[in-house]
Design a protein around this motif. Sequence first.
Motif, PDB file in Angstrom:
ATOM      1  N   LYS A  25       0.841  -1.215   0.000  1.00 39.25           N
ATOM      2  CA  LYS A  25       0.000   0.000   0.000  1.00 39.25           C
ATOM      3  C   LYS A  25       0.866   1.251   0.000  1.00 39.25           C
ATOM      4  CE  LYS A  25      -4.007  -2.177   2.002  1.00 39.25           C
ATOM      5  NZ  LYS A  25      -4.878  -2.334   3.151  1.00 39.25           N
ATOM      6  N   GLU A  26       1.949   1.234   0.757  1.00 42.28           N
ATOM      7  CA  GLU A  26       2.868   2.360   0.775  1.00 42.28           C
ATOM      8  C   GLU A  26       3.602   2.476  -0.558  1.00 42.28           C
ATOM      9  OE1 GLU A  26       2.667  -0.049   3.051  1.00 42.28           O
ATOM     10  OE2 GLU A  26       2.645   0.806   5.053  1.00 42.28           O
ATOM     11  N   LEU A  27       4.021   1.338  -1.108  1.00 42.34           N
ATOM     12  CA  LEU A  27       4.787   1.335  -2.347  1.00 42.34           C
ATOM     13  C   LEU A  27       3.977   1.883  -3.523  1.00 42.34           C
ATOM     14  CD1 LEU A  27       7.258   0.684  -4.048  1.00 42.34           C
ATOM     15  CD2 LEU A  27       6.466  -1.697  -4.172  1.00 42.34           C
ATOM     16  N   VAL A  28       2.734   1.438  -3.686  1.00 40.95           N
ATOM     17  CA  VAL A  28       1.974   1.888  -4.862  1.00 40.95           C
ATOM     18  C   VAL A  28       1.740   3.401  -4.835  1.00 40.95           C
ATOM     19  CG1 VAL A  28       0.910  -0.348  -5.340  1.00 40.95           C
ATOM     20  CG2 VAL A  28      -0.287   1.281  -3.890  1.00 40.95           C
ATOM     21  N   LYS A  29       1.707   3.995  -3.674  1.00 46.08           N
ATOM     22  CA  LYS A  29       1.564   5.455  -3.584  1.00 46.08           C
ATOM     23  C   LYS A  29       2.804   6.174  -4.090  1.00 46.08           C
ATOM     24  CE  LYS A  29      -1.524   5.282   0.391  1.00 46.08           C
ATOM     25  NZ  LYS A  29      -1.629   5.519   1.836  1.00 46.08           N
ATOM     26  N   LEU A  30       3.950   5.509  -4.041  1.00 48.24           N
ATOM     27  CA  LEU A  30       5.217   6.115  -4.431  1.00 48.24           C
ATOM     28  C   LEU A  30       5.601   5.857  -5.889  1.00 48.24           C
ATOM     29  CD1 LEU A  30       7.296   5.075  -1.266  1.00 48.24           C
ATOM     30  CD2 LEU A  30       6.343   7.347  -1.762  1.00 48.24           C
ATOM     31  N   LEU A  31       4.949   4.896  -6.522  1.00 49.72           N
ATOM     32  CA  LEU A  31       5.341   4.518  -7.882  1.00 49.72           C
ATOM     33  C   LEU A  31       4.844   5.527  -8.911  1.00 49.72           C
ATOM     34  CD1 LEU A  31       4.685   0.670  -7.811  1.00 49.72           C
ATOM     35  CD2 LEU A  31       6.902   1.839  -7.739  1.00 49.72           C
ATOM     36  N   PRO A  32       5.693   5.844  -9.894  1.00 49.90           N
ATOM     37  CA  PRO A  32       5.274   6.776 -10.945  1.00 49.90           C
ATOM     38  C   PRO A  32       4.484   6.066 -12.039  1.00 49.90           C
ATOM     39  CG  PRO A  32       7.546   6.106 -11.289  1.00 49.90           C
ATOM     40  CD  PRO A  32       7.090   5.445 -10.006  1.00 49.90           C
ATOM     41  N   GLY A  33       3.634   6.798 -12.716  1.00 52.85           N
ATOM     42  CA  GLY A  33       2.956   6.274 -13.899  1.00 52.85           C
ATOM     43  C   GLY A  33       1.775   5.374 -13.599  1.00 52.85           C
ATOM     44  N   ASP A  34       1.327   4.722 -14.661  1.00 51.96           N
ATOM     45  CA  ASP A  34       0.183   3.823 -14.579  1.00 51.96           C
ATOM     46  C   ASP A  34       0.595   2.497 -13.970  1.00 51.96           C
ATOM     47  OD1 ASP A  34      -1.471   5.692 -15.872  1.00 51.96           O
ATOM     48  OD2 ASP A  34      -0.825   4.964 -17.844  1.00 51.96           O
ATOM     49  N   ILE A  35      -0.242   1.996 -13.059  1.00 55.26           N
ATOM     50  CA  ILE A  35       0.028   0.724 -12.392  1.00 55.26           C
ATOM     51  C   ILE A  35      -1.147  -0.209 -12.638  1.00 55.26           C
ATOM     52  CG2 ILE A  35       0.525  -0.430 -10.202  1.00 55.26           C
ATOM     53  CD1 ILE A  35       1.436   2.348  -9.171  1.00 55.26           C
ATOM     54  N   VAL A  36      -0.837  -1.413 -13.044  1.00 56.46           N
ATOM     55  CA  VAL A  36      -1.837  -2.458 -13.236  1.00 56.46           C
ATOM     56  C   VAL A  36      -1.487  -3.599 -12.297  1.00 56.46           C
ATOM     57  CG1 VAL A  36      -2.798  -4.151 -14.841  1.00 56.46           C
ATOM     58  CG2 VAL A  36      -2.219  -1.851 -15.655  1.00 56.46           C
ATOM     59  N   GLN A  37      -2.468  -4.064 -11.543  1.00 50.86           N
ATOM     60  CA  GLN A  37      -2.267  -5.223 -10.683  1.00 50.86           C
ATOM     61  C   GLN A  37      -2.861  -6.439 -11.361  1.00 50.86           C
ATOM     62  OE1 GLN A  37      -3.882  -4.904  -6.717  1.00 50.86           O
ATOM     63  NE2 GLN A  37      -3.684  -7.092  -6.337  1.00 50.86           N
ATOM     64  N   ILE A  38      -2.091  -7.515 -11.404  1.00 48.72           N
ATOM     65  CA  ILE A  38      -2.638  -8.780 -11.890  1.00 48.72           C
ATOM     66  C   ILE A  38      -2.701  -9.742 -10.719  1.00 48.72           C
ATOM     67  CG2 ILE A  38      -1.861  -8.471 -14.267  1.00 48.72           C
ATOM     68  CD1 ILE A  38       0.320 -10.596 -13.528  1.00 48.72           C
ATOM     69  N   GLY A  39      -3.693 -10.602 -10.748  1.00 50.40           N
ATOM     70  CA  GLY A  39      -3.822 -11.558  -9.664  1.00 50.40           C
ATOM     71  C   GLY A  39      -5.082 -12.386  -9.794  1.00 50.40           C
ATOM     72  N   LEU A  40      -5.413 -13.041  -8.701  1.00 54.05           N
ATOM     73  CA  LEU A  40      -6.599 -13.875  -8.638  1.00 54.05           C
ATOM     74  C   LEU A  40      -7.763 -13.058  -8.092  1.00 54.05           C
ATOM     75  CD1 LEU A  40      -4.899 -17.069  -7.158  1.00 54.05           C
ATOM     76  CD2 LEU A  40      -5.472 -16.584  -9.554  1.00 54.05           C
ATOM     77  N   PRO A  41      -8.980 -13.400  -8.468  1.00 57.33           N
ATOM     78  CA  PRO A  41     -10.138 -12.597  -8.052  1.00 57.33           C
ATOM     79  C   PRO A  41     -10.251 -12.387  -6.539  1.00 57.33           C
ATOM     80  CG  PRO A  41     -10.789 -14.207  -9.701  1.00 57.33           C
ATOM     81  CD  PRO A  41      -9.362 -14.513  -9.341  1.00 57.33           C
ATOM     82  N   GLU A  42      -9.799 -13.336  -5.740  1.00 53.49           N
ATOM     83  CA  GLU A  42      -9.946 -13.232  -4.288  1.00 53.49           C
ATOM     84  C   GLU A  42      -8.866 -12.373  -3.625  1.00 53.49           C
ATOM     85  OE1 GLU A  42      -7.750 -17.126  -5.148  1.00 53.49           O
ATOM     86  OE2 GLU A  42      -9.480 -16.109  -5.991  1.00 53.49           O
ATOM     87  N   GLU A  43      -7.878 -11.911  -4.390  1.00 55.33           N
ATOM     88  CA  GLU A  43      -6.805 -11.118  -3.800  1.00 55.33           C
ATOM     89  C   GLU A  43      -7.234  -9.673  -3.551  1.00 55.33           C
ATOM     90  OE1 GLU A  43      -3.101 -13.603  -5.768  1.00 55.33           O
ATOM     91  OE2 GLU A  43      -3.524 -11.594  -6.507  1.00 55.33           O
ATOM     92  N   GLU A  44      -6.597  -9.074  -2.559  1.00 55.27           N
ATOM     93  CA  GLU A  44      -6.860  -7.667  -2.247  1.00 55.27           C
ATOM     94  C   GLU A  44      -6.435  -6.798  -3.431  1.00 55.27           C
ATOM     95  OE1 GLU A  44      -5.715  -4.252   1.043  1.00 55.27           O
ATOM     96  OE2 GLU A  44      -4.667  -6.179   1.100  1.00 55.27           O
ATOM     97  N   ARG A  45      -7.304  -5.862  -3.771  1.00 52.26           N
ATOM     98  CA  ARG A  45      -7.012  -4.946  -4.874  1.00 52.26           C
ATOM     99  C   ARG A  45      -6.290  -3.725  -4.319  1.00 52.26           C
ATOM    100  NH1 ARG A  45     -11.552  -7.909  -6.783  1.00 52.26           N
ATOM    101  NH2 ARG A  45     -11.394  -8.194  -8.992  1.00 52.26           N
ATOM    102  N   LEU A  46      -5.087  -3.486  -4.812  1.00 47.99           N
ATOM    103  CA  LEU A  46      -4.253  -2.398  -4.323  1.00 47.99           C
ATOM    104  C   LEU A  46      -4.316  -1.154  -5.197  1.00 47.99           C
ATOM    105  CD1 LEU A  46      -1.162  -4.592  -3.425  1.00 47.99           C
ATOM    106  CD2 LEU A  46      -2.837  -3.631  -1.834  1.00 47.99           C
ATOM    107  N   VAL A  47      -4.725  -1.316  -6.438  1.00 48.52           N
ATOM    108  CA  VAL A  47      -4.857  -0.200  -7.375  1.00 48.52           C
ATOM    109  C   VAL A  47      -6.189  -0.375  -8.116  1.00 48.52           C
ATOM    110  CG1 VAL A  47      -2.371   0.143  -7.652  1.00 48.52           C
ATOM    111  CG2 VAL A  47      -3.563  -1.396  -9.199  1.00 48.52           C
TER     112      VAL A  47
END
Length: 151
Positions: A25-47
Amino acid sequence: MIVISPYSKPSFEGKPSAKNYPFWKELVKLLPGDIVQIGLPEEERLVPDFRTYSLPELREFIKEMDFYISVDNFFPHFCHHYNRHGIVLWGTSDPKIFGYPENINLLKDSKYLRPDQFMWWKGEVANPDAFVSPEEIARIAEGVLNVIQST
């Protein structure tokens, strides 16, 4: 576009994997540009941009990404097979054994490595101290993006 793959499969007891980076959660706030999260449907969505793919779809999708950031899970192995590079976050598993040299393998300190790297993860306790800080990862990610954009 930066792709994140933040989670490894849960332990046998159904607890979150000790491989999971605890500061996403801290990291995604610091990352530049567009961020896409890939994962399984049951995973927490961070973006907001969260996607699931079949393997053929994922193979096509990774051609579009600039690079990825992932824990030690399926994704770095999949990307290696298709010559896609990224940043892999290591805590207690050894990137010299399980990592790939084309990636930026971030291990905070070898003192946190599990004594027996080849035993099951059953009962492995997550240790947030074993991971590199979000600020360091964001700094490296920004440098990678700068290199990509200048080529």
